[in-house]
Motif scaffolding. Structure first.
Motif, PDB file in Angstrom:
ATOM      1  N   PHE A  87       0.770  -1.207   0.134  1.00 23.20           N
ATOM      2  CA  PHE A  87       0.081   0.244  -0.050  1.00 23.20           C
ATOM      3  C   PHE A  87       0.823   0.891  -0.010  1.00 23.20           C
ATOM      4  CE2 PHE A  87      -3.116   3.568   2.204  1.00 23.20           C
ATOM      5  CZ  PHE A  87      -3.965   3.124   0.932  1.00 23.20           C
ATOM      6  N   GLY A  88       1.905   0.927   1.015  1.00 23.73           N
ATOM      7  CA  GLY A  88       3.073   2.536   0.958  1.00 23.73           C
ATOM      8  C   GLY A  88       3.393   2.339  -0.586  1.00 23.73           C
ATOM      9  N   GLU A  89       4.052   1.424  -1.296  1.00 23.94           N
ATOM     10  CA  GLU A  89       4.742   2.029  -2.400  1.00 23.94           C
ATOM     11  C   GLU A  89       4.168   2.333  -3.409  1.00 23.94           C
ATOM     12  OE1 GLU A  89       7.729   1.838  -3.444  1.00 23.94           O
ATOM     13  OE2 GLU A  89       8.745   1.471  -1.150  1.00 23.94           O
ATOM     14  N   ASN A 112       2.809   6.535  -1.676  1.00 23.83           N
ATOM     15  CA  ASN A 112       4.019   7.183  -2.610  1.00 23.83           C
ATOM     16  C   ASN A 112       4.133   7.491  -3.702  1.00 23.83           C
ATOM     17  OD1 ASN A 112       5.456   6.769  -0.749  1.00 23.83           O
ATOM     18  ND2 ASN A 112       6.504   4.855  -1.165  1.00 23.83           N
ATOM     19  N   LYS A 152       9.488  10.601   5.432  1.00 21.56           N
ATOM     20  CA  LYS A 152       9.401   9.029   4.773  1.00 21.56           C
ATOM     21  C   LYS A 152      11.227   8.629   4.985  1.00 21.56           C
ATOM     22  CE  LYS A 152       9.043   6.510   0.153  1.00 21.56           C
ATOM     23  NZ  LYS A 152       9.424   5.537   1.176  1.00 21.56           N
ATOM     24  N   GLY A 191       5.906   5.085   8.226  1.00 22.42           N
ATOM     25  CA  GLY A 191       4.860   4.336   7.505  1.00 22.42           C
ATOM     26  C   GLY A 191       5.254   3.256   7.485  1.00 22.42           C
ATOM     27  N   VAL A 192       4.810   2.212   8.432  1.00 21.56           N
ATOM     28  CA  VAL A 192       5.521   0.482   7.267  1.00 21.56           C
ATOM     29  C   VAL A 192       4.534   0.059   7.575  1.00 21.56           C
ATOM     30  CG1 VAL A 192       6.202  -1.574   8.221  1.00 21.56           C
ATOM     31  CG2 VAL A 192       7.262   0.382   9.505  1.00 21.56           C
ATOM     32  N   LEU A 193       3.688   0.511   5.243  1.00 24.04           N
ATOM     33  CA  LEU A 193       2.672   0.309   4.869  1.00 24.04           C
ATOM     34  C   LEU A 193       3.065  -0.617   3.960  1.00 24.04           C
ATOM     35  CD1 LEU A 193       1.999   4.355   4.153  1.00 24.04           C
ATOM     36  CD2 LEU A 193       0.766   2.653   6.249  1.00 24.04           C
ATOM     37  N   GLY A 194       2.993  -1.761   4.320  1.00 24.17           N
ATOM     38  CA  GLY A 194       3.623  -2.634   3.804  1.00 24.17           C
ATOM     39  C   GLY A 194       4.516  -4.019   4.394  1.00 24.17           C
TER      40      GLY A 194
END
Lengths: 151, 161
Positions: free
Chosen positions: A136-138, A142, B22, B123-126
């Motif tokens: 989800f972040g990538e 982002n 980030k 943010g650890v989004l995955g």
């Protein structure tokens, strides 16, 4: 695919990991139901947008999620599927829904396939799945798509 | 007074729900001090001077589970030369982490993370996410998503030279 074999070998050691491996079948989602992030971002601007359902994990949802999305997971656990059912059971069965996760690379996601199956078992006929390739972040945050934070 | 103001300014974006800063190679590693699964303290500040490999993982993340034997092997091989692996589980509760610990004999500390800690780390989004932190406390490299076998070990070896 030596790494896929390695994953299977490691995951089969304990019952809960084996369950995760079974649930990782994102193959259950047909190609015709997949939405790319750019497509969903456009759909969310419409007057009657689909309802996004985050079927992944709470720690990820609390950090960042799609605005307007509801936490309805995790799809890999019985209590998560019960949560999904409770979030949608009052909705008309033709309501446009989009499930998403992004906890792991798409081919390893333990939630999407199970959530997809459960929504169809409940009779929902207008369900799409957001295809998040890496996480989800990538693939969402982002890329500059809209994000909400907090519970 | 000045230090209180600095803390307030640092925390304000998080309190307001703004995007976390980030992290990238060259950034200082954020502070992290928690008890591990055995109740022993783990403080990143106390590890300065060591090469630290932080592994964000979870029991539900298949590619994270694949990483665990590799991390155990790296801790065994390179620990005497100054490597310290630290696992941060992003599971929602401790029990699944204990279940994984029954299968793998962790030789490095594992702490339970949460959304707040994830935000503090940009943010650890995955998952998985791994960060290699140099002896000076600055991040050398970050890996996200499925990690090619050998990639992390190569970076560890280079940093220990």
């Amino acid at each position: 695919m030596p790494q896929r074999r390695e994953v299977t070998k490691l995951l089969c050691g304990t019952p809960f990991l084996a369950r995760a491996a079974r649930a990782a079948a994102t193959d259950a989602v047909p190609a015709s139901a997949l939405l790319q992030p750019a497509q969903l971002a456009e759909l969310l601007k419409a007057d009657a947008p689909p309802l996004p359902l985050q079927v992944g994990f709470k720690t990820l949802y609390d950090q960042a999620h799609i605005p307007g999305s509801v936490y309805a997971g995790p799809g890999n656990a019985d209590n998560g599927l019960a949560n999904l059912k409770s979030q949608v059971e009052s909705l008309p069965r033709d309501r446009a829904l989009v499930i998403y996760c992004g906890c792991c690379p798409w081919v390893r996601c333990p939630n999407m396939g199970a959530a997809w199956d459960r929504l169809h078992a409940l009779g929902f006929s207008n369900v799409k799945a957001l295809m998040i390739t890496t996480n989800f972040g990538e693939d969402w945050v982002n890329k500059g798509y809209p994000v909400a934070r907090g519970e | 007074m000045r230090s209180r103001l600095a803390i307030l300014l640092t925390c304000l974006p998080l309190l307001m729900g703004a995007a976390p800063v980030k992290l990238a190679p060259g950034s200082s590693v954020p502070a992290m001090s928690r008890a591990d699964m055995h109740g022993r303290p783990v403080d990143l500040a106390a590890l300065q001077g060591k090469l630290v490999l932080i592994d964000f993982w979870a029991s539900w993340c298949p590619p994270c589970i694949v990483e665990i034997p590799r991390l155990i092997a790296m801790q065994k091989t390179y620990g005497p030369r100054g490597l310290q692996v630290v696992g941060i589980s992003m599971d929602d509760s401790a029990q699944p982490v204990r279940d994984v610990a029954k299968r793998f004999a962790f030789n490095y500390p594992v702490v339970l993370g949460d959304a707040k800690l994830g935000s503090e780390f940009g943010g650890v989004l995955g998952l998985p996410v791994q960060m290699l932190v140099g002896r000076d406390g600055r991040i050398l490299k970050i890996w996200t998503g499925e990690i090619a076998p050998g990639a992390v070990e190569q970076a560890v070896k280079a940093a220990l030279r």
